[in-house]
Design a protein around this motif. Structure first.
Motif, PDB file in Angstrom:
ATOM      1  N   PRO A 128      -8.199 149.988   5.417  1.00 55.33           N
ATOM      2  CA  PRO A 128      -9.391 150.254   5.179  1.00 55.33           C
ATOM      3  C   PRO A 128     -10.146 149.171   4.315  1.00 55.33           C
ATOM      4  O   PRO A 128     -11.224 148.809   4.250  1.00 55.33           O
ATOM      5  N   PHE A 129      -9.619 148.601   3.287  1.00 49.52           N
ATOM      6  CA  PHE A 129      -9.853 147.602   2.414  1.00 49.52           C
ATOM      7  C   PHE A 129     -10.095 146.345   3.112  1.00 49.52           C
ATOM      8  O   PHE A 129     -10.719 145.581   3.025  1.00 49.52           O
ATOM      9  N   LEU A 130      -8.958 145.975   4.229  1.00 44.23           N
ATOM     10  CA  LEU A 130      -9.114 144.925   5.127  1.00 44.23           C
ATOM     11  C   LEU A 130     -10.580 144.999   5.942  1.00 44.23           C
ATOM     12  O   LEU A 130     -11.092 143.881   6.337  1.00 44.23           O
ATOM     13  N   LEU A 131     -10.636 146.305   6.349  1.00 41.34           N
ATOM     14  CA  LEU A 131     -12.015 146.359   7.144  1.00 41.34           C
ATOM     15  C   LEU A 131     -13.209 146.502   6.563  1.00 41.34           C
ATOM     16  O   LEU A 131     -14.357 146.131   7.144  1.00 41.34           O
ATOM     17  N   ARG A 132     -13.276 146.785   5.256  1.00 44.38           N
ATOM     18  CA  ARG A 132     -14.393 147.087   4.411  1.00 44.38           C
ATOM     19  C   ARG A 132     -15.413 145.614   4.565  1.00 44.38           C
ATOM     20  O   ARG A 132     -16.674 146.004   4.592  1.00 44.38           O
ATOM     21  N   GLU A 133     -14.779 144.594   4.818  1.00 44.96           N
ATOM     22  CA  GLU A 133     -15.725 143.302   4.747  1.00 44.96           C
ATOM     23  C   GLU A 133     -16.262 143.177   5.819  1.00 44.96           C
ATOM     24  O   GLU A 133     -17.346 142.572   5.884  1.00 44.96           O
ATOM     25  N   HIS A 134     -15.977 143.749   7.084  1.00 41.68           N
ATOM     26  CA  HIS A 134     -16.574 143.675   8.420  1.00 41.68           C
ATOM     27  C   HIS A 134     -17.207 144.962   9.051  1.00 41.68           C
ATOM     28  O   HIS A 134     -17.813 144.799   9.960  1.00 41.68           O
ATOM     29  N   LEU A 135     -16.869 146.112   8.421  1.00 40.06           N
ATOM     30  CA  LEU A 135     -17.406 147.198   8.993  1.00 40.06           C
ATOM     31  C   LEU A 135     -18.692 147.991   7.844  1.00 40.06           C
ATOM     32  O   LEU A 135     -18.608 147.657   6.828  1.00 40.06           O
ATOM     33  N   GLU A 519     -23.943 138.996   6.552  1.00 40.10           N
ATOM     34  CA  GLU A 519     -23.739 137.707   7.274  1.00 40.10           C
ATOM     35  C   GLU A 519     -24.760 137.425   8.385  1.00 40.10           C
ATOM     36  O   GLU A 519     -24.927 136.307   8.652  1.00 40.10           O
ATOM     37  N   HIS A 520     -24.990 138.517   9.059  1.00 38.82           N
ATOM     38  CA  HIS A 520     -26.179 138.571  10.120  1.00 38.82           C
ATOM     39  C   HIS A 520     -27.510 137.951   9.522  1.00 38.82           C
ATOM     40  O   HIS A 520     -28.327 137.351  10.230  1.00 38.82           O
ATOM     41  N   CYS A 521     -27.644 138.459   8.432  1.00 38.92           N
ATOM     42  CA  CYS A 521     -28.855 138.534   7.815  1.00 38.92           C
ATOM     43  C   CYS A 521     -29.022 137.052   7.278  1.00 38.92           C
ATOM     44  O   CYS A 521     -29.698 136.197   7.382  1.00 38.92           O
ATOM     45  N   ALA A 522     -27.753 136.504   6.695  1.00 45.59           N
ATOM     46  CA  ALA A 522     -27.699 134.999   6.254  1.00 45.59           C
ATOM     47  C   ALA A 522     -27.786 134.150   7.376  1.00 45.59           C
ATOM     48  O   ALA A 522     -28.449 133.029   7.381  1.00 45.59           O
ATOM     49  N   ASP A 523     -27.245 134.557   8.560  1.00 45.66           N
ATOM     50  CA  ASP A 523     -27.678 133.729   9.940  1.00 45.66           C
ATOM     51  C   ASP A 523     -29.065 133.337  10.269  1.00 45.66           C
ATOM     52  O   ASP A 523     -29.648 132.496  10.964  1.00 45.66           O
ATOM     53  N   LEU A 524     -29.752 134.399   9.925  1.00 43.73           N
ATOM     54  CA  LEU A 524     -31.453 134.430  10.040  1.00 43.73           C
ATOM     55  C   LEU A 524     -32.095 133.547   9.032  1.00 43.73           C
ATOM     56  O   LEU A 524     -33.124 133.426   8.949  1.00 43.73           O
ATOM     57  N   GLY A 525     -31.227 133.082   8.082  1.00 48.09           N
ATOM     58  CA  GLY A 525     -31.770 132.439   6.956  1.00 48.09           C
ATOM     59  C   GLY A 525     -32.263 133.273   5.697  1.00 48.09           C
ATOM     60  O   GLY A 525     -33.205 132.851   4.988  1.00 48.09           O
ATOM     61  N   GLY A 526     -31.844 134.521   5.795  1.00 53.07           N
ATOM     62  CA  GLY A 526     -32.341 135.617   4.681  1.00 53.07           C
ATOM     63  C   GLY A 526     -31.400 136.003   4.054  1.00 53.07           C
ATOM     64  O   GLY A 526     -30.088 135.747   3.925  1.00 53.07           O
ATOM     65  N   THR A 527     -31.718 137.067   3.155  1.00 51.96           N
ATOM     66  CA  THR A 527     -30.891 137.644   1.819  1.00 51.96           C
ATOM     67  C   THR A 527     -31.108 139.035   2.073  1.00 51.96           C
ATOM     68  O   THR A 527     -32.166 139.712   2.193  1.00 51.96           O
ATOM     69  N   CYS A 528     -29.933 139.905   2.083  1.00 54.11           N
ATOM     70  CA  CYS A 528     -30.065 141.435   2.061  1.00 54.11           C
ATOM     71  C   CYS A 528     -30.639 142.034   0.831  1.00 54.11           C
ATOM     72  O   CYS A 528     -30.096 141.794  -0.164  1.00 54.11           O
ATOM     73  N   ILE A 529     -31.606 142.626   0.923  1.00 55.07           N
ATOM     74  CA  ILE A 529     -32.228 143.212  -0.334  1.00 55.07           C
ATOM     75  C   ILE A 529     -32.097 144.786  -0.197  1.00 55.07           C
ATOM     76  O   ILE A 529     -32.498 145.483   0.593  1.00 55.07           O
ATOM     77  N   THR A 530     -31.063 145.191  -1.069  1.00 54.27           N
ATOM     78  CA  THR A 530     -30.823 146.816  -1.176  1.00 54.27           C
ATOM     79  C   THR A 530     -31.935 147.435  -2.055  1.00 54.27           C
ATOM     80  O   THR A 530     -31.978 147.401  -3.240  1.00 54.27           O
ATOM     81  N   GLU A 531     -32.686 148.370  -1.223  1.00 52.48           N
ATOM     82  CA  GLU A 531     -33.639 148.898  -2.121  1.00 52.48           C
ATOM     83  C   GLU A 531     -32.810 150.331  -2.583  1.00 52.48           C
ATOM     84  O   GLU A 531     -33.472 150.948  -3.859  1.00 52.48           O
TER      85      GLU A 531
END
Length: 574
Positions: A128-135, A519-531
């Motif tokens: 689970p810790f190895l998957l956390r970065e990707h799921l 990472e997908h957001c970064a590919d769009l040139g953006g940043t994830c904002i957690t509200e």
């Protein structure tokens, strides 16, 4: 009549000491719900096999066996002796030295339990810790289902106990094929794990099926090993079977979780100048160990023949016995209590440590914290055992609810105010202390409920009784995990903010919580904002429910249950 009844019950109780001494999760490794460094083992505890009563199951339902009648004629002192397998003049402790045969048996049992601990440590700890970065957490909830088989062994343990090939042996008939499958599965995973982990979001279902199967076969092997311990060890040293379980499972689990996470960390390898351990190499090593032990069992380890009667082969009879226990009203009250008792700290056990890693806590630091905590759990177990003696074994279990809920709150606040990495030595020491105290309260609960299960379980069908109670206790920690992980994504609000030519544009992303989504957001040139982070909402809901359910149901129900005379927990004639 008294003497004969006492000796008969004592003999049967000794034969089932493996099932009646260990309590909830007898063979389970520690780490039952760390506040800060949860390993989720609270949800999947190892339960004993389901031994068959030497009486016919139908006798219990339709009027009681002669030995039950004899036991009913004993006074309370004699009943206590019968329950724990102590004859008159017998202290219950063996003064005989270990024979070489018993020593070899203990080594073998420890190795067999070690083989179980390795896949459990992978499925519940490191993967689970190895998957956390990707799921996302919803996808991690799917993988969390892989731990269910250890909580549901009751469903097929009578089959494992009753069906076998006589020429191979009652226990080896199951252990040899199960270990062959476990080794083969680990070998297959070792050659495919990198491909699966490269695109885990696409392969989460495959990973879940593979590790669920691995845990299922390990759980089935555990049922057979538990039964074999009854004949491998001599009668005077039978109680040491639980010691073998503890040593084997703890070692396997911590090697797959604590040690592996540390050696798998590139930062840890660079810091200490040791080779970086890949999951594929780790799996191949243990698959070879598994094959080697299986070959030894097949050609060099003989199994004693057991004298079996019709009742030992009666699968339907055992299921009827289980059903007759479930129909007791106070047993139903206890089962409801067990199913919801762990909801209060379910979010903490399942998510807090993942959130800390997400905030910047190194996996190797997490492994070190859990490793430091381990000896304190052993000490806590000894202390809690003494507190659970007497007429109120549930009292320490009830008391420990409050500190456990308190440390769940502290853990949530730690996640909220987690410092920007690198973390200081002082903060890391604080995390370790919080982990130790939270684990201690969990250990007190574990031992307290184990003592109560041991007290109320009928000595003539103790294994069946204990397995039933433990199954619901384990489910109480297993079933909420899926929902709390799903709830994190459900309550989270995170958007991908893209800045173009000085203009801020918020893009509604399908998932912007996990590292993969970011990472997908970064590919769009953006940043994830957690509200809004759903973890805090889920944690608050769990703790609120935990406090309300504790006050409104658990405390009054537990006081009534432990006040009942032991005779009320016996299977009555219909």
């Amino acid at each position: 009549m008294k003497a004969r009844g006492s000796k008969s019950a004592s003999k049967q109780a000794r034969q089932r000491r493996k099932g009646t001494e260990d309590g909830e999760g007898e063979s389970m490794p520690p780490n039952r719900g760390h506040a800060a460094m949860s390993t989720s083992l609270d949800s999947v505890a190892v339960t004993p096999r389901t031994p068959h009563s030497t009486t016919r199951p139908g006798d219990w339902v339709n009027g009681g066996s002669p030995e039950e009648v004899e036991l009913a004629l004993l006074d309370e002192g004699e009943r206590q002796q019968a329950r724990f397998g102590i004859d008159e003049g017998d202290s219950g402790l063996s003064e005989k030295p270990f024979s070489s045969e018993d020593k070899r048996a203990m080594v073998l049992l420890s190795i067999l339990y070690l083989i179980q601990g390795v896949p459990i440590g992978l499925a519940l700890g490191s993967v689970p810790f190895l998957l956390r970065e990707h799921l996302s957490y919803s996808q991690l909830a799917i993988f969390a289902l892989s731990g269910y088989p250890y909580s549901l062994k009751l469903l097929w343990s009578p089959i494992v106990d009753s069906k076998f090939i006589p020429s191979i042996g009652r226990r080896k008939s199951w252990i040899i094929p199960m270990q062959t499958i476990i080794g083969s599965l680990m070998l297959w995973i070792s050659f495919n794990v990198q491909k699966l982990l490269d695109k885990p979001a696409e392969n989460v279902n495959t990973l879940t099926i593979v590790f669920t199967s691995l845990v299922f076969f390990a759980a089935t092997q555990d049922i057979a090993v538990d039964g074999w311990a009854l004949t491998l060890l001599s009668e005077e040293n039978l109680s040491y079977a639980s010691t073998c379980q503890t040593i084997g499972l703890n070692t396997g689990y911590f090697m797959s979780f604590t040690v592996f996470l540390a050696l798998n960390s590139e930062a840890f390898s660079e810091k200490w100048g040791i080779p970086h351990l890949q999951l594929s190499a780790y799996l191949r090593f243990w698959s070879l160990v598994c094959f080697g032990v299986t070959v030894w069992l097949l050609f060099f380890q003989k199994e004693r023949k057991e004298v079996l009667d019709e009742n030992d082969m009666n699968i339907v009879g055992v299921y009827k016995t289980i059903w007759s226990i479930v129909k007791l009203k106070h047993v139903q009250t206890m089962l409801v209590m067990h199913l919801f008792a762990k909801v209060g700290f379910a979010a903490n056990d399942a998510i807090s440590s993942l959130k800390m890693v997400e905030k910047g806590l190194g996996k190797e630091d997490l492994a070190v914290a859990v490793l430091i905590d381990f000896p304190f759990q052993i000490i806590g177990g000894w202390l809690a055992a003494s507190w659970s003696r007497g007429g109120k074994p549930l009292r320490p279990w009830l008391w420990a609810f409050w500190p456990r809920l308190f440390f769940a709150l502290i853990s949530t606040l730690i996640v909220f105010w987690f410092p920007t990495p690198p973390i200081t030595t002082g903060f890391f020491i604080f995390l370790i202390l919080e982990t130790v105290f939270a684990s201690f309260s969990s250990t007190i609960q574990f031992v307290g409920i184990s003592a109560f299960h041991t007290t109320i379980s009928d000595p003539l069908i103790g294994g069946t009784y204990m397995t039933l109670l433990n199954t619901f206790t384990n489910l109480g920690g297993t079933w909420p995990k899926y929902f709390v992980l799903k709830g994190v994504d459900l309550f989270s609000i995170a958007t991908c903010e893209v800045n173009e030519s000085g203009t801020s544009l918020k893009v509604k992303a399908a998932e912007c919580v996990s590292d993969l989504g970011k990472e997908h957001c970064a590919d769009l040139g953006g940043t994830c904002i957690t509200e809004r982070d759903g973890y805090y909402a889920v944690s608050a809901l769990c703790m609120t429910f935990g406090v309300i359910f504790l006050i409104a149901y658990i405390i009054p129900a537990a006081k009534k249950l432990q006040a009942l005379p032991v005779s009320q927990w016996r299977v009555k004639a219909s």
